[in-house]
Design a protein around this motif. Sequence first.
Motif, PDB file in Angstrom:
ATOM      1  N   THR A 136       0.836  -1.201   0.000  1.00 57.60           N
ATOM      2  CA  THR A 136       0.000   0.000   0.000  1.00 57.60           C
ATOM      3  C   THR A 136       0.869   1.249   0.000  1.00 57.60           C
ATOM      4  N   ARG A 137       0.270   2.354  -0.406  1.00 56.06           N
ATOM      5  CA  ARG A 137       0.969   3.635  -0.453  1.00 56.06           C
ATOM      6  C   ARG A 137       0.968   4.246   0.942  1.00 56.06           C
ATOM      7  N   PHE A 138       2.158   4.558   1.461  1.00 61.20           N
ATOM      8  CA  PHE A 138       2.307   5.171   2.775  1.00 61.20           C
ATOM      9  C   PHE A 138       2.514   6.671   2.589  1.00 61.20           C
ATOM     10  N   VAL A 139       1.773   7.467   3.359  1.00 59.73           N
ATOM     11  CA  VAL A 139       1.928   8.915   3.349  1.00 59.73           C
ATOM     12  C   VAL A 139       2.329   9.323   4.761  1.00 59.73           C
ATOM     13  N   ALA A 140       3.546   9.823   4.901  1.00 64.67           N
ATOM     14  CA  ALA A 140       4.069  10.190   6.214  1.00 64.67           C
ATOM     15  C   ALA A 140       3.467  11.503   6.697  1.00 64.67           C
ATOM     16  N   SER A 141       3.391  11.628   8.017  1.00 68.91           N
ATOM     17  CA  SER A 141       2.958  12.859   8.674  1.00 68.91           C
ATOM     18  C   SER A 141       3.601  12.864  10.057  1.00 68.91           C
ATOM     19  N   PRO A 142       3.581  13.988  10.757  1.00 68.42           N
ATOM     20  CA  PRO A 142       4.148  13.999  12.104  1.00 68.42           C
ATOM     21  C   PRO A 142       3.515  12.953  13.025  1.00 68.42           C
ATOM     22  N   ALA A 143       2.246  12.612  12.817  1.00 60.10           N
ATOM     23  CA  ALA A 143       1.575  11.621  13.655  1.00 60.10           C
ATOM     24  C   ALA A 143       1.739  10.189  13.126  1.00 60.10           C
ATOM     25  N   ASN A 144       2.203  10.029  11.902  1.00 60.11           N
ATOM     26  CA  ASN A 144       2.340   8.716  11.256  1.00 60.11           C
ATOM     27  C   ASN A 144       3.685   8.702  10.535  1.00 60.11           C
ATOM     28  N   ASN A 145       4.767   8.509  11.314  1.00 65.84           N
ATOM     29  CA  ASN A 145       6.096   8.773  10.761  1.00 65.84           C
ATOM     30  C   ASN A 145       7.008   7.558  10.638  1.00 65.84           C
ATOM     31  N   ASN A 146       6.500   6.342  10.782  1.00 66.08           N
ATOM     32  CA  ASN A 146       7.317   5.130  10.668  1.00 66.08           C
ATOM     33  C   ASN A 146       6.681   4.161   9.684  1.00 66.08           C
ATOM     34  N   VAL A 147       7.514   3.479   8.903  1.00 65.52           N
ATOM     35  CA  VAL A 147       7.002   2.474   7.980  1.00 65.52           C
ATOM     36  C   VAL A 147       8.112   1.486   7.629  1.00 65.52           C
ATOM     37  N   PHE A 148       7.727   0.228   7.440  1.00 69.30           N
ATOM     38  CA  PHE A 148       8.613  -0.768   6.844  1.00 69.30           C
ATOM     39  C   PHE A 148       8.218  -0.850   5.380  1.00 69.30           C
ATOM     40  N   THR A 149       9.191  -0.713   4.496  1.00 66.64           N
ATOM     41  CA  THR A 149       8.879  -0.672   3.071  1.00 66.64           C
ATOM     42  C   THR A 149       8.867  -2.056   2.449  1.00 66.64           C
ATOM     43  N   LYS A 150       8.308  -2.110   1.254  1.00 66.96           N
ATOM     44  CA  LYS A 150       8.200  -3.365   0.520  1.00 66.96           C
ATOM     45  C   LYS A 150       9.575  -3.955   0.214  1.00 66.96           C
ATOM     46  N   ASP A 151      10.589  -3.086   0.050  1.00 72.80           N
ATOM     47  CA  ASP A 151      11.936  -3.588  -0.254  1.00 72.80           C
ATOM     48  C   ASP A 151      12.840  -3.670   0.980  1.00 72.80           C
ATOM     49  N   GLY A 152      12.232  -3.715   2.178  1.00 73.56           N
ATOM     50  CA  GLY A 152      12.970  -4.047   3.383  1.00 73.56           C
ATOM     51  C   GLY A 152      13.578  -2.910   4.184  1.00 73.56           C
ATOM     52  N   TRP A 153      13.214  -1.672   3.923  1.00 75.91           N
ATOM     53  CA  TRP A 153      13.741  -0.539   4.678  1.00 75.91           C
ATOM     54  C   TRP A 153      12.802  -0.180   5.824  1.00 75.91           C
ATOM     55  N   ARG A 154      13.384   0.228   6.940  1.00 76.30           N
ATOM     56  CA  ARG A 154      12.614   0.826   8.033  1.00 76.30           C
ATOM     57  C   ARG A 154      12.858   2.326   7.939  1.00 76.30           C
ATOM     58  N   LEU A 155      11.811   3.086   7.674  1.00 69.11           N
ATOM     59  CA  LEU A 155      11.920   4.542   7.538  1.00 69.11           C
ATOM     60  C   LEU A 155      11.324   5.227   8.748  1.00 69.11           C
ATOM     61  N   ARG A 156      12.040   6.258   9.190  1.00 67.06           N
ATOM     62  CA  ARG A 156      11.512   7.143  10.230  1.00 67.06           C
ATOM     63  C   ARG A 156      11.618   8.564   9.708  1.00 67.06           C
ATOM     64  N   PHE A 157      10.486   9.232   9.602  1.00 70.50           N
ATOM     65  CA  PHE A 157      10.459  10.634   9.213  1.00 70.50           C
ATOM     66  C   PHE A 157      10.560  11.421  10.530  1.00 70.50           C
ATOM     67  N   VAL A 158      11.778  11.852  10.848  1.00 71.14           N
ATOM     68  CA  VAL A 158      12.105  12.354  12.180  1.00 71.14           C
ATOM     69  C   VAL A 158      11.638  13.789  12.407  1.00 71.14           C
ATOM     70  N   SER A 159      11.814  14.658  11.419  1.00 67.59           N
ATOM     71  CA  SER A 159      11.403  16.052  11.574  1.00 67.59           C
ATOM     72  C   SER A 159      10.882  16.593  10.245  1.00 67.59           C
ATOM     73  N   TRP A 160      10.256  17.780  10.338  1.00 65.22           N
ATOM     74  CA  TRP A 160       9.497  18.324   9.210  1.00 65.22           C
ATOM     75  C   TRP A 160       9.879  19.767   8.962  1.00 65.22           C
ATOM     76  N   GLN A 161       9.729  20.214   7.699  1.00 69.01           N
ATOM     77  CA  GLN A 161       9.995  21.617   7.352  1.00 69.01           C
ATOM     78  C   GLN A 161       9.008  22.530   8.094  1.00 69.01           C
ATOM     79  N   ASP A 162       7.725  22.141   8.090  1.00 68.94           N
ATOM     80  CA  ASP A 162       6.683  22.905   8.778  1.00 68.94           C
ATOM     81  C   ASP A 162       5.594  21.927   9.202  1.00 68.94           C
ATOM     82  N   GLU A 163       5.638  21.516  10.467  1.00 67.39           N
ATOM     83  CA  GLU A 163       4.699  20.505  10.963  1.00 67.39           C
ATOM     84  C   GLU A 163       3.242  20.921  10.832  1.00 67.39           C
TER      85      GLU A 163
END
Length: 196
Positions: A136-163
């Motif tokens: 599925t398509r993941f859309v990151a946000s400050p409240a939803n900032n972690n995902v394991f990807t289809k190709d095996g990566w663990r992503l954390r969107f740690v900070s934002w330009q303008d929350e």
Amino acid sequence: MPITRRLTLFAFAAALAGCASAPLSQSTVADYRETIDLSGRLSVNYEKDGQPGSVTGNFEWSQQPGRIDVSLASPLGQTLAEISVTPQGATLTQAGREPLSAQDIDTLTSQALGWSLPVAGLRDWMQGYATAADGTRFVASPANNNVFTKDGWRLRFVSWQDEKAARPVPQRIDAERSATATSGELQIRIIINPAA
């Protein structure tokens, strides 16, 4: 240039230049931009043949439909390499050296490093998107900032330009991938400069 420095430089280049992505859903297509120009800093910690390595530097990223151009520089601003990715292939150019080319960035990585660095989703990551492990398509946000990807990566969107923006843009992204049969453990930290 010593082979070790060339390999770490290429790891840096490949970490930035992956360009394949899953199709966007109708709900996110309005926010996704095919044309972007970004700059920032990148650090990569990797493992090759059981030995740890790392590289840091600055990048300029220019993305258009069907093409990505990346310029890589040392922390002091010296241009180290330029990489271009199109549907026809990927090319890495360094001053005073013959360009390296391959049909895609993963093949080019394999040729230069002896292992594949599969970061094909990076063009999406820098806009706060990813393809989750379930496809599925993941859309990151400050409240939803972690995902394991289809190709095996663990992503954390740690900070934002303008929350507080309606659709926040990532400022810092941490990506980790465990060792696989063909490549060692990888950790990437991307810091995107605020838009001018």
